[in-house]
Motif scaffolding. Structure first.
Motif, PDB file in Angstrom:
ATOM      1  N   LEU A 167       0.822  -1.211   0.000  1.00 36.10           N
ATOM      2  CA  LEU A 167       0.000   0.000   0.000  1.00 36.10           C
ATOM      3  C   LEU A 167       0.855   1.260   0.000  1.00 36.10           C
ATOM      4  O   LEU A 167       0.704   2.134  -0.861  1.00 36.10           O
ATOM      5  CB  LEU A 167      -0.948  -0.011   1.192  1.00 36.10           C
ATOM      6  CG  LEU A 167      -1.892   1.182   1.316  1.00 36.10           C
ATOM      7  CD1 LEU A 167      -2.754   1.303   0.077  1.00 36.10           C
ATOM      8  CD2 LEU A 167      -2.767   1.057   2.560  1.00 36.10           C
ATOM      9  N   ALA A 168       1.748   1.388   0.971  1.00 32.44           N
ATOM     10  CA  ALA A 168       2.543   2.611   1.083  1.00 32.44           C
ATOM     11  C   ALA A 168       3.456   2.796  -0.121  1.00 32.44           C
ATOM     12  O   ALA A 168       3.545   3.894  -0.686  1.00 32.44           O
ATOM     13  CB  ALA A 168       3.362   2.581   2.379  1.00 32.44           C
ATOM     14  N   ALA A 169       4.143   1.734  -0.536  1.00 31.18           N
ATOM     15  CA  ALA A 169       5.061   1.854  -1.677  1.00 31.18           C
ATOM     16  C   ALA A 169       4.315   2.222  -2.953  1.00 31.18           C
ATOM     17  O   ALA A 169       4.780   3.048  -3.744  1.00 31.18           O
ATOM     18  CB  ALA A 169       5.825   0.543  -1.863  1.00 31.18           C
ATOM     19  N   GLY A 170       3.150   1.629  -3.176  1.00 34.23           N
ATOM     20  CA  GLY A 170       2.388   1.942  -4.378  1.00 34.23           C
ATOM     21  C   GLY A 170       1.843   3.353  -4.384  1.00 34.23           C
ATOM     22  O   GLY A 170       1.906   4.054  -5.407  1.00 34.23           O
ATOM     23  N   MET A 171       1.291   3.801  -3.254  1.00 33.64           N
ATOM     24  CA  MET A 171       0.736   5.150  -3.194  1.00 33.64           C
ATOM     25  C   MET A 171       1.822   6.201  -3.352  1.00 33.64           C
ATOM     26  O   MET A 171       1.637   7.206  -4.055  1.00 33.64           O
ATOM     27  CB  MET A 171      -0.010   5.334  -1.871  1.00 33.64           C
ATOM     28  CG  MET A 171      -1.286   4.521  -1.761  1.00 33.64           C
ATOM     29  SD  MET A 171      -2.154   4.783  -0.206  1.00 33.64           S
ATOM     30  CE  MET A 171      -2.587   6.511  -0.344  1.00 33.64           C
TER      31      MET A 171
END
Length: 444
Positions: A167-171
């Motif tokens: 989630l964090a890496a993609g956003m």
């Protein structure tokens, strides 16, 4: 552009190749905490993924320093060195937290110190464009406080949203892509060299996230931990600070033509005020809601819980992967919507497209609440989740009480819970068979 792409690819390759050995090191080092109440994964997973991401950052800066055009960024500006200094400090604090679980106040102090290190080396906000007023120069203390506040908010916003696999890496990767397009447009279209460091930071940040995502997608084999989430949050904030407080809006020479055209042309000048907020809009909203929620309950703002946005998506009924994709969708909609508006603010199609896509996102968000049911004749052609639930027959005791014992023949002769007459016969004969064997043993 070729040099930016080369830097991005080198950063992604180094991060990707180092993540596997870092995972083995994290297992040996014991950086695999027990599953907590707020976690959504079921097996202990190693952390310390930020180690690979930090070395990817170092590789990207090293390669950019030896390229023909990007080398000018290091010669004319001290911002890359300031970023590396602050990133090294925040990364070290994150590694210690992943291993030893340090106190939240200590992490907050480390974040402020890392921001201060960047300010001392020149990565700070010098002025801000204010609509209706123009460019407002800031004093040294005002610029320092604003810079530290933006760094701390961005780091914690990214850290708070790091709750699902990928989630964090993609956003952050989506936000960095939109930010790169914006900063590169300022540097290339207007010829403003001060926007080059922000473009470099965004390209390196995309490489860090893209290299780590294959190892972090569901089911994740390794987590980035605080060493990774705080690191990418700091790099994201550094790019926003560079393009907001270092690029002089007056250099764009947009004050020409009629008043209406001047207002539309001044949108790219005011976007630096909004772009750092749009790229972290969802993480920042999650951060604010978490602080309000925990303070209302009498808890510490840093106390962990299961009330984040991604947790609520899972409670609604979304799967892990679908919840992550929905968060990706809204992040891209906000970031690229602001980017498109900065390019052509007079176009009504941009506004209509954003509204239409927002409606689609809302439908996807509430889809589990309105799961359609297929008619009886079509149940054989749809997945089980779209079929109507079969009516359960009442228990035998309830049937005897009602006097509605089913007949023996046909479908009605089947006993509840899948039992058959043969199984009932085996159960009825089991008792006499046991007593006969016991009788034979007594005689012997």
């Amino acid at each position: 552009m070729r040099e930016y792409l080369l830097t991005l690819c080198i950063t992604a390759a180094v991060t990707y190749l180092l993540t596997g050995p870092v995972r083995k090191f994290a297992i040996v080092a014991g950086a695999m905490p027990e599953i907590r109440a707020r976690d959504v994964h079921r097996e202990p997973t190693p952390r310390l993924g930020g180690i690979a991401m930090f070395f990817g950052l170092c590789a990207g800066l090293l390669v950019a320093d030896h390229l023909t055009n990007l080398n000018e960024v290091f010669e004319k500006s001290n911002e890359p060195r300031a970023l590396l200094s602050g990133a090294a400090l925040i990364w070290l604090i994150g590694v210690l937290d992943d291993k030893f679980e340090i106190d939240a106040l200590i992490k907050l102090g480390g974040q402020m110190i890392a921001a201060g290190v960047m300010v001392v080396q020149g990565l700070t906000i010098l002025w801000i464009p204010v609509p209706g007023v123009g460019t407002v120069a800031l004093t040294q203390w005002q610029g320092t406080l604003l810079t530290v506040a933006l760094v701390v908010i961005t780091i914690n916003a990214v850290n708070f949203v790091d709750g699902l696999d990928g989630l964090a890496a993609g956003m952050v990767c989506i936000a960095a892509a939109a930010f790169f397009m914006y900063a590169y447009r300022i540097w290339y279209s207007y010829g403003i060299e001060a926007a080059a460091p922000a473009s470099l930071f965004a390209a390196i940040l995309m490489g860090m996230c893209l290299g780590f995502l294959p190892h972090n997608m569901h089911p994740a084999r390794i987590f980035m931990g605080d060493s990774g989430s705080m690191l990418i949050g700091l790099v994201l904030a550094a790019g926003a600070i560079s393009v907001t407080g270092q690029v002089d809006p007056d250099v764009m020479k947009l004050f020409s033509g009629s008043e209406r055209n001047a207002v539309h042309q001044m949108v790219p000048v005011y976007i630096p005020l909004l772009m750092p907020l749009t790229i972290i809009a969802i993480p920042a909203a999650d951060l604010i809601l978490a602080i309000v929620r925990r303070t209302w309950r009498g808890q510490s703002p840093f106390a962990a819980d299961r009330g984040h946005l991604h947790h609520r998506l899972l409670e609604i009924g979304h799967s892990h992967s679908r919840a992550v994709l929905i968060m990706y969708f809204f992040s891209a909609l906000i970031a690229f919507g602001a980017l498109a508006y900065s390019v052509n603010a007079a176009s009504m199609w941009i506004v209509l497209s954003v509204v239409f896509l927002s409606a689609i996102g809302l439908v996807l968000l509430l889809l589990p609440r309105f799961t359609p049911r297929a008619p009886r004749w079509a149940e054989g052609f749809v997945p089980p989740r779209y079929r109507r639930r079969a009516r359960t027959s009442p228990a035998p005791a309830e049937q005897h009480a009602r006097g509605t014992v089913p007949a023996v023949s046909g479908e009605a002769g089947r006993t509840p819970h899948g039992s058959t007459a043969l199984s009932d016969l085996a159960e009825s004969t089991a008792g006499p068979a046991r007593s006969f064997r016991e009788h034979q043993k007594e005689r012997a």
